[in-house]
Design a protein around this motif. Structure first.
Motif, mmCIF file in Angstrom:
data_model
loop_
_atom_site.group_PDB
_atom_site.id
_atom_site.type_symbol
_atom_site.label_atom_id
_atom_site.label_comp_id
_atom_site.label_asym_id
_atom_site.label_seq_id
_atom_site.Cartn_x
_atom_site.Cartn_y
_atom_site.Cartn_z
ATOM 1 N N THR A 161 0.615 11.120 5.963
ATOM 2 C CA THR A 161 0.657 9.729 5.525
ATOM 3 C C THR A 161 1.099 8.805 6.653
ATOM 4 N N TRP A 174 -3.409 4.919 -1.807
ATOM 5 C CA TRP A 174 -4.415 5.643 -1.025
ATOM 6 C C TRP A 174 -3.934 7.068 -0.762
ATOM 7 N N VAL A 221 0.869 -1.190 0.000
ATOM 8 C CA VAL A 221 0.000 0.000 0.000
ATOM 9 C C VAL A 221 0.897 1.229 0.000
ATOM 10 N N ASN A 270 -4.510 2.343 10.161
ATOM 11 C CA ASN A 270 -4.216 1.196 9.300
ATOM 12 C C ASN A 270 -5.343 0.181 9.256
ATOM 13 N N LEU A 274 0.876 5.323 0.399
ATOM 14 C CA LEU A 274 0.075 6.437 0.922
ATOM 15 C C LEU A 274 0.678 7.766 0.480
ATOM 16 N N GLU A 327 -8.280 0.940 8.627
ATOM 17 C CA GLU A 327 -9.133 1.399 7.527
ATOM 18 C C GLU A 327 -8.504 1.115 6.160
ATOM 19 N N LEU A 328 -7.249 0.666 6.184
ATOM 20 C CA LEU A 328 -6.514 0.390 4.957
ATOM 21 C C LEU A 328 -6.470 -1.116 4.716
ATOM 22 N N VAL A 346 -8.103 8.391 3.297
ATOM 23 C CA VAL A 346 -8.386 8.412 4.730
ATOM 24 C C VAL A 346 -8.034 9.788 5.285
ATOM 25 N N GLN A 379 -1.876 -1.146 -3.901
ATOM 26 C CA GLN A 379 -2.936 -0.147 -3.851
ATOM 27 C C GLN A 379 -2.322 1.203 -3.499
ATOM 28 N N MET A 412 4.027 -1.089 3.753
ATOM 29 C CA MET A 412 3.333 0.195 3.666
ATOM 30 C C MET A 412 4.369 1.270 3.349
#
Length: 376
Positions: A333, A248, A218, A341, A220, A343-344, A304, A246, A350
């Motif tokens: 971030t 975010w 992920v 985290n 951020l 919510e991720l 987020v 991903q 990361m």
């Protein structure tokens, strides 16, 4: 729908800015250093992409130079103008000076003094207006029409997006390289990539589905006008197509227009009175750019929000655990990674983009005075 930035354009930008913008380090933060900073066990390996290492202290040089370097000699001769709360101002001033062009910057009258002084030190002329984003843009367009300057938008421009996207391209390249430690990074962190700019004690694992045991990666990115997030997401999704990754966004809950826009799939605008409540002066833009929003809807997986206290705590952890100074906008971030985290999506690694480290002296003292995680 507008034409979106391509991977080819991003690679063109990478070649164009080489030698001006820095290929910044990607640092793995060791668990013991996080524990020493008061952080509990995290369910992923934490990496920091340190854009504070750019010559101007933020990622903004990438997009500014990529845009200005494509101007004709005649356009450079007339000069450039932009509107910014600080970091884009420095990016344009630095790039203009490097290319021999005059730079005029329209800044809000509540911009941090450290950013105003840095912009002037780069030879730019500074014009002040009120705090509203719309006022800055209107003044820049007025002066451009009067004097023939070329407007260099802070985010809503394909060349700006492509320039900022080089940060995401570097992340993909850095995570995909494997090598042996050769020299020390900040606080003794070791580089583990062949390029010598990924740091940690473990090898960097290539972005392939075979390495998806912990949920992949992920990334951020902070978000305000959307230049960095749209660029990073576009680069990561195109350059690492098919990989378990991903992207975010993270922004202050006091300036959460981007999250509202993303969640409702409708571009919204908050008032200046709302967005200026946050300590994160670089994230006070009232709305995403239209082109940025298109890229974000296409390539971003979610956004987020974080509280002001979480931002301050993240700044302290960044310093204590990694030896890196983050301005509030650059710490959102890490705040998301530490406090949100859940919510991720689950992930093995990361990556948090530290977008800038241009911090007021008084705030720097506050951070140095309380580096413990539990102190607010």
């Amino acid at each position: 729908m507008s034409e979106l930035v391509t991977l080819e354009k991003i690679k063109d930008a990478q070649r164009r800015i080489a030698g001006v913008a820095v290929r910044t380090g990607l640092y793995r933060v060791e668990p013991e250093k996080l524990r020493a900073a008061g952080v509990g066990e995290l369910p992923f390996e934490l990496y920091i992409k340190a854009e504070s290492e750019q010559p101007i202290g933020s990622f903004k040089l990438r997009g500014a130079y990529n845009r200005i370097a494509q101007l004709s000699g005649e356009e450079l001769g007339r000069g450039v103008i932009t509107y910014s709360s600080g970091n884009h101002a420095q990016g344009v001033a630095y790039a203009a000076r490097a290319l021999g062009a005059k730079a005029v910057i329209v800044m809000p009258d509540n911009a941090p003094v450290v950013k105003i002084d840095a912009t002037r030190a780069l030879g730019a002329e500074v014009v002040f207006v009120g705090p509203a984003s719309s006022a800055r843009k209107a003044k820049a367009e007025e002066l451009a029409a009067k004097h023939g300057y070329t407007v260099i938008p802070p985010y809503d421009d394909p060349a700006i997006i492509a320039g900022q996207a080089t940060c995401g391209l570097e992340i993909v390249e850095q995570l995909g390289l494997v090598g042996r430690a050769t020299e020390d990074g900040p606080q003794g962190l070791k580089p583990v990539s062949q390029s010598g700019d990924v740091y940690g004690t473990a090898e960097a694992v290539p972005l392939t589905k075979a390495n998806d045991a912990g949920g992949g990666v992920v990334v951020l990115s902070p978000v305000s006008g959307g230049g960095l997030l749209s660029g990073v997401a576009t680069a990561v999704k195109l350059a690492a197509a098919g990989a378990p990754v991903q992207v975010w966004g993270a922004e202050p809950e006091l300036a959460a227009d981007a999250k509202e826009s993303f969640d409702t799939k409708t571009l919204v605008e908050w008032t200046a009175a709302q967005t200026t409540r946050t300590i994160s002066d670089g994230l006070r833009t009232q709305s995403l750019g239209a082109l940025n929003f298109e890229h974000i809807l296409r390539y971003v997986d979610g956004i987020v929000t974080v509280s002001e206290d979480e931002i301050m705590q993240a700044m302290r952890v960044m310093l204590a655990a990694a030896g890196l100074v983050a301005e509030p906008s650059g710490a959102v971030t890490l705040a998301a990674a530490l406090f949100h985290n859940a919510e991720l999506p689950p992930c093995k690694r990361m990556v948090v983009v530290l977008s800038g480290g241009n911090i007021e002296p008084e705030m720097r003292e506050r951070v140095h005075a309380g580096t413990a995680f539990a102190e607010g």
